[in-house]
Design a protein around this motif. Structure first.
Motif, PDB file in Angstrom:
ATOM      1  N   LYS A 162      65.475  38.147  19.159  1.00 15.90           N
ATOM      2  CA  LYS A 162      66.540  37.325  19.754  1.00 15.90           C
ATOM      3  C   LYS A 162      66.262  37.111  21.248  1.00 15.90           C
ATOM      4  CE  LYS A 162      71.468  36.854  20.509  1.00 15.90           C
ATOM      5  NZ  LYS A 162      72.765  37.496  20.613  1.00 15.90           N
ATOM      6  N   ILE A 163      65.831  38.162  21.920  1.00 20.26           N
ATOM      7  CA  ILE A 163      65.528  38.029  23.359  1.00 20.26           C
ATOM      8  C   ILE A 163      64.392  37.030  23.550  1.00 20.26           C
ATOM      9  CG2 ILE A 163      64.697  39.265  25.411  1.00 20.26           C
ATOM     10  CD1 ILE A 163      65.983  41.836  24.198  1.00 20.26           C
ATOM     11  N   LEU A 164      63.339  37.177  22.741  1.00 17.15           N
ATOM     12  CA  LEU A 164      62.155  36.332  22.922  1.00 17.15           C
ATOM     13  C   LEU A 164      62.400  34.881  22.523  1.00 17.15           C
ATOM     14  CD1 LEU A 164      59.496  38.910  21.666  1.00 17.15           C
ATOM     15  CD2 LEU A 164      59.912  38.191  24.034  1.00 17.15           C
ATOM     16  N   ALA A 165      63.400  34.664  21.635  1.00 15.73           N
ATOM     17  CA  ALA A 165      63.678  33.290  21.185  1.00 15.73           C
ATOM     18  C   ALA A 165      64.670  32.570  22.093  1.00 15.73           C
ATOM     19  CB  ALA A 165      64.237  33.329  19.756  1.00 15.73           C
ATOM     20  N   ASP A 166      65.270  33.277  23.024  1.00 17.03           N
ATOM     21  CA  ASP A 166      66.300  32.639  23.864  1.00 17.03           C
ATOM     22  C   ASP A 166      65.630  31.668  24.844  1.00 17.03           C
ATOM     23  OD1 ASP A 166      69.445  33.599  24.770  1.00 17.03           O
ATOM     24  OD2 ASP A 166      68.307  32.223  26.053  1.00 17.03           O
ATOM     25  N   PRO A 167      66.102  30.413  24.880  1.00 18.76           N
ATOM     26  CA  PRO A 167      65.471  29.423  25.767  1.00 18.76           C
ATOM     27  C   PRO A 167      65.537  29.816  27.241  1.00 18.76           C
ATOM     28  CG  PRO A 167      67.188  28.414  24.363  1.00 18.76           C
ATOM     29  CD  PRO A 167      67.197  29.877  24.065  1.00 18.76           C
ATOM     30  N   ALA A 168      66.474  30.688  27.595  1.00 17.62           N
ATOM     31  CA  ALA A 168      66.573  31.094  29.013  1.00 17.62           C
ATOM     32  C   ALA A 168      65.341  31.860  29.462  1.00 17.62           C
ATOM     33  CB  ALA A 168      67.821  31.962  29.229  1.00 17.62           C
ATOM     34  N   LEU A 169      64.625  32.476  28.503  1.00 17.76           N
ATOM     35  CA  LEU A 169      63.451  33.270  28.899  1.00 17.76           C
ATOM     36  C   LEU A 169      62.321  32.357  29.399  1.00 17.76           C
ATOM     37  CD1 LEU A 169      62.226  36.084  29.179  1.00 17.76           C
ATOM     38  CD2 LEU A 169      61.552  35.958  26.781  1.00 17.76           C
ATOM     39  N   PRO A 170      61.801  31.428  28.532  1.00 22.91           N
ATOM     40  CA  PRO A 170      60.758  30.526  29.059  1.00 22.91           C
ATOM     41  C   PRO A 170      61.315  29.534  30.081  1.00 22.91           C
ATOM     42  CG  PRO A 170      61.343  29.912  26.806  1.00 22.91           C
ATOM     43  CD  PRO A 170      62.051  31.217  27.096  1.00 22.91           C
ATOM     44  N   GLY A 171      62.640  29.331  30.043  1.00 22.93           N
ATOM     45  CA  GLY A 171      63.250  28.412  31.016  1.00 22.93           C
ATOM     46  C   GLY A 171      63.271  29.005  32.422  1.00 22.93           C
ATOM     47  N   THR A 172      63.134  30.309  32.518  1.00 21.73           N
ATOM     48  CA  THR A 172      63.234  30.963  33.830  1.00 21.73           C
ATOM     49  C   THR A 172      61.910  31.588  34.251  1.00 21.73           C
ATOM     50  OG1 THR A 172      65.515  31.503  33.212  1.00 21.73           O
ATOM     51  CG2 THR A 172      64.637  32.596  35.176  1.00 21.73           C
ATOM     52  N   LEU A 173      61.216  32.207  33.284  1.00 24.98           N
ATOM     53  CA  LEU A 173      59.960  32.895  33.600  1.00 24.98           C
ATOM     54  C   LEU A 173      58.786  32.129  33.006  1.00 24.98           C
ATOM     55  CD1 LEU A 173      60.956  36.618  32.794  1.00 24.98           C
ATOM     56  CD2 LEU A 173      61.361  35.312  34.897  1.00 24.98           C
ATOM     57  N   ASP A 174      57.672  32.140  33.709  1.00 26.42           N
ATOM     58  CA  ASP A 174      56.428  31.569  33.185  1.00 26.42           C
ATOM     59  C   ASP A 174      55.673  32.716  32.523  1.00 26.42           C
ATOM     60  OD1 ASP A 174      53.910  30.644  32.727  1.00 26.42           O
ATOM     61  OD2 ASP A 174      53.529  29.940  34.785  1.00 26.42           O
ATOM     62  N   ALA A 180      57.221  41.717  35.245  1.00 31.91           N
ATOM     63  CA  ALA A 180      57.563  43.150  35.179  1.00 31.91           C
ATOM     64  C   ALA A 180      58.690  43.324  34.174  1.00 31.91           C
ATOM     65  CB  ALA A 180      57.996  43.669  36.547  1.00 31.91           C
ATOM     66  N   LEU A 181      58.413  44.083  33.122  1.00 33.33           N
ATOM     67  CA  LEU A 181      59.440  44.420  32.132  1.00 33.33           C
ATOM     68  C   LEU A 181      60.132  45.687  32.617  1.00 33.33           C
ATOM     69  CD1 LEU A 181      60.837  44.194  29.356  1.00 33.33           C
ATOM     70  CD2 LEU A 181      58.857  45.387  28.368  1.00 33.33           C
ATOM     71  N   TYR A 197      59.449  52.591  20.039  1.00 34.19           N
ATOM     72  CA  TYR A 197      58.080  52.247  20.481  1.00 34.19           C
ATOM     73  C   TYR A 197      57.685  50.866  19.956  1.00 34.19           C
ATOM     74  CZ  TYR A 197      58.262  57.181  21.554  1.00 34.19           C
ATOM     75  OH  TYR A 197      58.661  58.392  22.055  1.00 34.19           O
ATOM     76  N   ASP A 198      58.106  50.552  18.718  1.00 31.57           N
ATOM     77  CA  ASP A 198      57.814  49.221  18.171  1.00 31.57           C
ATOM     78  C   ASP A 198      58.580  48.140  18.938  1.00 31.57           C
ATOM     79  OD1 ASP A 198      56.292  50.505  16.322  1.00 31.57           O
ATOM     80  OD2 ASP A 198      57.679  50.243  14.639  1.00 31.57           O
ATOM     81  N   LEU A 199      59.827  48.444  19.310  1.00 34.80           N
ATOM     82  CA  LEU A 199      60.643  47.455  20.038  1.00 34.80           C
ATOM     83  C   LEU A 199      59.981  47.115  21.371  1.00 34.80           C
ATOM     84  CD1 LEU A 199      64.234  48.964  19.521  1.00 34.80           C
ATOM     85  CD2 LEU A 199      63.188  47.068  18.268  1.00 34.80           C
ATOM     86  N   VAL A 200      59.574  48.155  22.096  1.00 36.80           N
ATOM     87  CA  VAL A 200      58.931  47.911  23.391  1.00 36.80           C
ATOM     88  C   VAL A 200      57.600  47.181  23.162  1.00 36.80           C
ATOM     89  CG1 VAL A 200      57.938  49.010  25.452  1.00 36.80           C
ATOM     90  CG2 VAL A 200      60.104  49.848  24.509  1.00 36.80           C
ATOM     91  N   GLY A 201      56.890  47.567  22.104  1.00 42.20           N
ATOM     92  CA  GLY A 201      55.609  46.912  21.776  1.00 42.20           C
ATOM     93  C   GLY A 201      55.790  45.416  21.529  1.00 42.20           C
ATOM     94  N   ARG A 202      56.858  45.039  20.818  1.00 37.92           N
ATOM     95  CA  ARG A 202      57.111  43.605  20.554  1.00 37.92           C
ATOM     96  C   ARG A 202      57.289  42.839  21.863  1.00 37.92           C
ATOM     97  NH1 ARG A 202      59.936  41.871  16.120  1.00 37.92           N
ATOM     98  NH2 ARG A 202      59.757  39.810  17.071  1.00 37.92           N
ATOM     99  N   LEU A 203      58.023  43.441  22.791  1.00 38.32           N
ATOM    100  CA  LEU A 203      58.260  42.775  24.080  1.00 38.32           C
ATOM    101  C   LEU A 203      56.961  42.691  24.880  1.00 38.32           C
ATOM    102  CD1 LEU A 203      61.629  44.560  24.875  1.00 38.32           C
ATOM    103  CD2 LEU A 203      61.367  42.108  24.424  1.00 38.32           C
TER     104      LEU A 203
END
Ligand SMILES: C[S@@+](CC[C@H](N)C(=O)[O-])C[C@H]1O[C@@H](n2cnc3c(N)ncnc32)[C@H](O)[C@@H]1O
Length: 294
Positions: A162-174, A180-181, A197-203
């Motif tokens: 859900k975080i990765l699919a939110d348009p605000a992510l690519p809309g704000t960060l390149d 920095a995560l 560990y899998d959750l952090v790995g996905r990000l």
């Protein structure tokens, strides 16, 4: 609830002890926020001396403080670690993009404020799963510099898709450039059954080489046996968090190169410039690290 309803959060910024007012409590209840149950963001706000907390949060906060009397020192020290880490990233590592998950209720020196003081064009995406943090998002969405930008995503760390699919992510960060995560004082709310560990790995998989991971995490390693027994009892009765050992914390950094001084108690992470007296590692009970993705 969306950010358009952020005005409700303003109720918490006034002078009144609003958490004790039944009508304010019922406003939140109507919005689906059960303020009768302690929540990490509001309890943390209580320990930091904020006003955006309710009797249940204060009761739970006091129970933890009875077992671990330096908890307030610990949360202040965690904010200092956040400040030092962001300063290092902006000043020395060339980082101007941040994904800050488990943001918390806005406090002094939020990530964008520290970063934009050094690099005004810094861009920050905040993520939290607490509706009260969402209600306060307006404070986080006010970029201090016209060149910079901030955005807020209402999502749960346990749902990285859900975080990765939110348009605000690519809309704000390149995302083709390093980011920095930031995962400060949040992973201890994610139990092993949710595969942290899998959750952090996905990000991390979505980040460009040269990105950084910043984490702090509670541990019982640094405490005396007596404090540890009290804290473990209160953890069981209050529920809701999982301290991790040094080895368990270190596992999050596989594939990264740790920045000096490595994985240490947060009190020892580049703290030479902090004014004395300094708390001990046992007063704080948290590990921290900053690391660069290979
Ligand atoms: C202790 S506060 C830390 C705030 C800030 N990162 C700091 O270090 O000062 C933890 C924050 O993580 C949020 N949180 C807890 N579990 C979460 C989850 N599964 N997904 C997203 N946010 C979460 C809470 O709502 C709270 O705002």
């Amino acid at each position: 609830m969306d950010v358009g309803e952020a005005g409700a959060g303003d109720a918490g910024s006034g002078d009144a002890e609003w958490g004790e007012e039944p009508e304010v409590t019922s406003v939140w209840l109507r919005r689906g926020v059960d303020v009768t149950v302690a929540h990490p963001a509001r309890r943390y706000d209580y320990w930091l001396g904020g006003k955006d907390n309710f009797p249940a949060d204060r009761e739970s906060g006091d129970a933890v403080a009875a077992a671990f009397p330096t908890i307030r020192t610990a949360v202040v020290e965690n904010r200092r670690f956040l400040g030092r880490a962001v300063r290092f990233l902006a000043e020395d590592a060339g980082i101007d993009q941040f994904l800050d998950i488990g943001t918390g209720i806005p406090a002094a020196d939020n990530t964008h404020e520290v970063a934009q003081r050094i690099v005004p064009s810094s861009r920050v995406v905040y993520v939290d799963n607490d509706p009260i943090v969402l209600a306060h998002a307006r404070a986080l969405l006010t970029s201090h510099h016209a060149d910079g930008a901030t955005a807020y995503i209402d999502a749960d760390l346990r749902d990285p898709a859900k975080i990765l699919a939110d348009p605000a992510l690519p809309g704000t960060l390149d995302l083709s450039r390093p980011v920095a995560l930031m995962l400060l004082a949040v992973l201890h709310f994610v139990f092993d059954e949710h595969r942290p560990y899998d959750l952090v790995g996905r990000l991390v998989d979505s980040l460009a080489p040269g990105s950084y991971l910043v984490m702090s995490h509670t541990t019982n390693d640094l405490m005396s046996a007596e404090t540890r027994a009290k804290v473990e009892a209160v953890t069981a009765s209050q529920g809701g968090y999982q301290p991790r050992t040094r080895a368990e914390f270190a596992r999050f950094f596989e594939g990264f190169d740790l920045v000096e001084p490595g994985l240490v108690p947060i009190t020892d992470w580049r703290a030479d410039g902090e004014p004395p007296p300094r708390p001990t590692a046992a007063d704080v009970g948290m590990y921290g690290a900053v690391a660069r993705l290979r």
